[in-house]
Motif scaffolding. Structure first.
Motif, PDB file in Angstrom:
ATOM      1  N   SER A   1       0.798  -1.012  -0.158  1.00  0.00           N
ATOM      2  CA  SER A   1      -0.016   0.058  -0.043  1.00  0.00           C
ATOM      3  C   SER A   1       1.033   1.327  -0.043  1.00  0.00           C
ATOM      4  CB  SER A   1      -0.859  -0.005   1.174  1.00  0.00           C
ATOM      5  OG  SER A   1      -1.802   1.229   1.253  1.00  0.00           O
ATOM      6  N   SER A   2       0.356   2.311  -0.649  1.00  0.00           N
ATOM      7  CA  SER A   2       0.949   3.519  -0.794  1.00  0.00           C
ATOM      8  C   SER A   2       0.158   4.249   0.620  1.00  0.00           C
ATOM      9  CB  SER A   2       0.575   4.313  -1.582  1.00  0.00           C
ATOM     10  OG  SER A   2      -0.967   4.718  -1.718  1.00  0.00           O
ATOM     11  N   ARG A   3       1.048   5.201   1.257  1.00  0.00           N
ATOM     12  CA  ARG A   3       0.694   5.855   2.344  1.00  0.00           C
ATOM     13  C   ARG A   3      -0.588   6.447   2.412  1.00  0.00           C
ATOM     14  NH1 ARG A   3       6.190   8.725   4.750  1.00  0.00           N
ATOM     15  NH2 ARG A   3       7.217   6.702   5.074  1.00  0.00           N
ATOM     16  N   ALA A   4      -1.190   6.956   1.119  1.00  0.00           N
ATOM     17  CA  ALA A   4      -2.385   7.380   0.783  1.00  0.00           C
ATOM     18  C   ALA A   4      -3.544   6.413   0.739  1.00  0.00           C
ATOM     19  CB  ALA A   4      -2.561   8.172  -0.751  1.00  0.00           C
TER      20      ALA A   4
ATOM     21  N   TYR B   1      -7.355   0.206   3.700  1.00  0.00           N
ATOM     22  CA  TYR B   1      -7.068  -1.353   3.969  1.00  0.00           C
ATOM     23  C   TYR B   1      -6.912  -1.478   5.596  1.00  0.00           C
ATOM     24  CZ  TYR B   1      -5.600  -0.826  -0.646  1.00  0.00           C
ATOM     25  OH  TYR B   1      -5.706  -0.381  -2.301  1.00  0.00           O
ATOM     26  N   LEU B   2      -6.311  -0.512   6.232  1.00  0.00           N
ATOM     27  CA  LEU B   2      -6.566  -0.620   7.813  1.00  0.00           C
ATOM     28  C   LEU B   2      -7.971  -0.849   8.523  1.00  0.00           C
ATOM     29  CD1 LEU B   2      -3.443   1.418   8.620  1.00  0.00           C
ATOM     30  CD2 LEU B   2      -3.578  -1.016   8.725  1.00  0.00           C
ATOM     31  N   HIS B   3      -8.531   0.319   7.773  1.00  0.00           N
ATOM     32  CA  HIS B   3     -10.230   0.102   8.176  1.00  0.00           C
ATOM     33  C   HIS B   3     -10.919  -1.040   7.931  1.00  0.00           C
ATOM     34  CE1 HIS B   3     -14.120   2.020   9.034  1.00  0.00           C
ATOM     35  NE2 HIS B   3     -14.445   1.708   7.878  1.00  0.00           N
TER      36      HIS B   3
ATOM     37  N   ASP C   1      13.055  -1.524   1.960  1.00  0.00           N
ATOM     38  CA  ASP C   1      12.207  -0.477   1.405  1.00  0.00           C
ATOM     39  C   ASP C   1      10.849  -0.611   1.565  1.00  0.00           C
ATOM     40  OD1 ASP C   1      14.448   1.068   1.404  1.00  0.00           O
ATOM     41  OD2 ASP C   1      14.497   0.814  -1.004  1.00  0.00           O
ATOM     42  N   ASP C   2      10.601  -2.024   1.414  1.00  0.00           N
ATOM     43  CA  ASP C   2       9.053  -2.355   1.488  1.00  0.00           C
ATOM     44  C   ASP C   2       8.391  -2.893   2.686  1.00  0.00           C
ATOM     45  OD1 ASP C   2       8.607  -2.353  -1.503  1.00  0.00           O
ATOM     46  OD2 ASP C   2      10.104  -3.740  -1.541  1.00  0.00           O
ATOM     47  N   ASP C   3       9.494  -2.878   3.799  1.00  0.00           N
ATOM     48  CA  ASP C   3       8.907  -3.330   5.325  1.00  0.00           C
ATOM     49  C   ASP C   3       7.775  -2.640   5.555  1.00  0.00           C
ATOM     50  OD1 ASP C   3      10.705  -4.944   5.081  1.00  0.00           O
ATOM     51  OD2 ASP C   3      12.188  -4.189   6.478  1.00  0.00           O
ATOM     52  N   ASP C   4       7.611  -1.030   5.509  1.00  0.00           N
ATOM     53  CA  ASP C   4       6.367  -0.511   5.928  1.00  0.00           C
ATOM     54  C   ASP C   4       5.364  -0.529   5.215  1.00  0.00           C
ATOM     55  OD1 ASP C   4       7.985   0.234   8.123  1.00  0.00           O
ATOM     56  OD2 ASP C   4       8.693   2.206   7.413  1.00  0.00           O
TER      57      ASP C   4
END
Length: 182
Positions: free
Chosen positions: A117-120, A125-127, A150-153
């Motif tokens: 997921s992007s930050r935006a 998804y969390l919801h 770089d993909d961890d977060d």
């Protein structure tokens, strides 16, 4: 008479050339021209959930099969790709509509779901109950297993009911593909 957008779920093999082109145009528009050919290729070969208004695709999400390594086993993963809503149709619940269908496919056909997921987009998804992967990420690259820090977060997962428990703090390794591996 007001036309109501229709939801459709279809395998890539059953998309017409015009539908594929409409999806590609939507993704280019929604991602402001940054949706690369490799990104589009990642969305092909699985199931597509679309909301269409006449000939216009106004929302899209895909799920494709990938193999992940976690906890000493291989997992059949439903990986979510190309989630987008036309800018003129945003805020009307169409992202949730396509995700409802994609999650149904994951829940009934895979060991787990995953996405990058992007930050935006993360809040959507969390919801919906997707959980952030907290452990390190890797890829089975042509040269062997390679760390992808770089993909961890950005990796989120969806446990499937009745499936094995995931250790969200352990390593997660995805299969190789061209372009962005996650």
């Amino acid at each position: 008479m007001c036309r109501v957008p229709q939801t459709r779920t279809v395998h890539t093999s059953d998309l017409s050339p015009a539908e594929r082109d409409a999806i590609r145009r939507l993704l280019g528009l929604a991602f402001l021209g940054t949706f690369a050919d490799d990104d589009f290729d990642h969305a092909l070969g699985g199931m597509h959930a679309m909301v269409v208004d006449g000939d216009e695709t106004i929302a899209h999400a895909a799920v494709v099969q990938r193999q992940f390594l976690h906890g000493e086993r291989s997992w059949r993963c439903g990986f979510v790709e190309a989630v987008a809503v036309h800018p003129g149709w945003r805020g009307q619940g169409y992202a949730a509509t396509v995700m409802d269908e994609i999650e149904r496919v994951i829940d009934h056909g895979y060991d787990l779901g995953a996405l990058s997921s992007s930050r935006a987009g993360r809040g959507l998804y969390l919801h919906r109950g997707w959980r952030p992967w907290q452990g390190p990420t890797f890829v089975v690259a042509p040269g062997g297993i390679t760390r992808t820090p770089d993909d961890d977060d950005g990796v989120l997962v969806r446990a499937v009911a009745g499936g094995a428990e995931l250790d969200l703090t352990a390593a997660l390794t995805c299969d190789w593909r061209n372009g962005d591996v996650w």
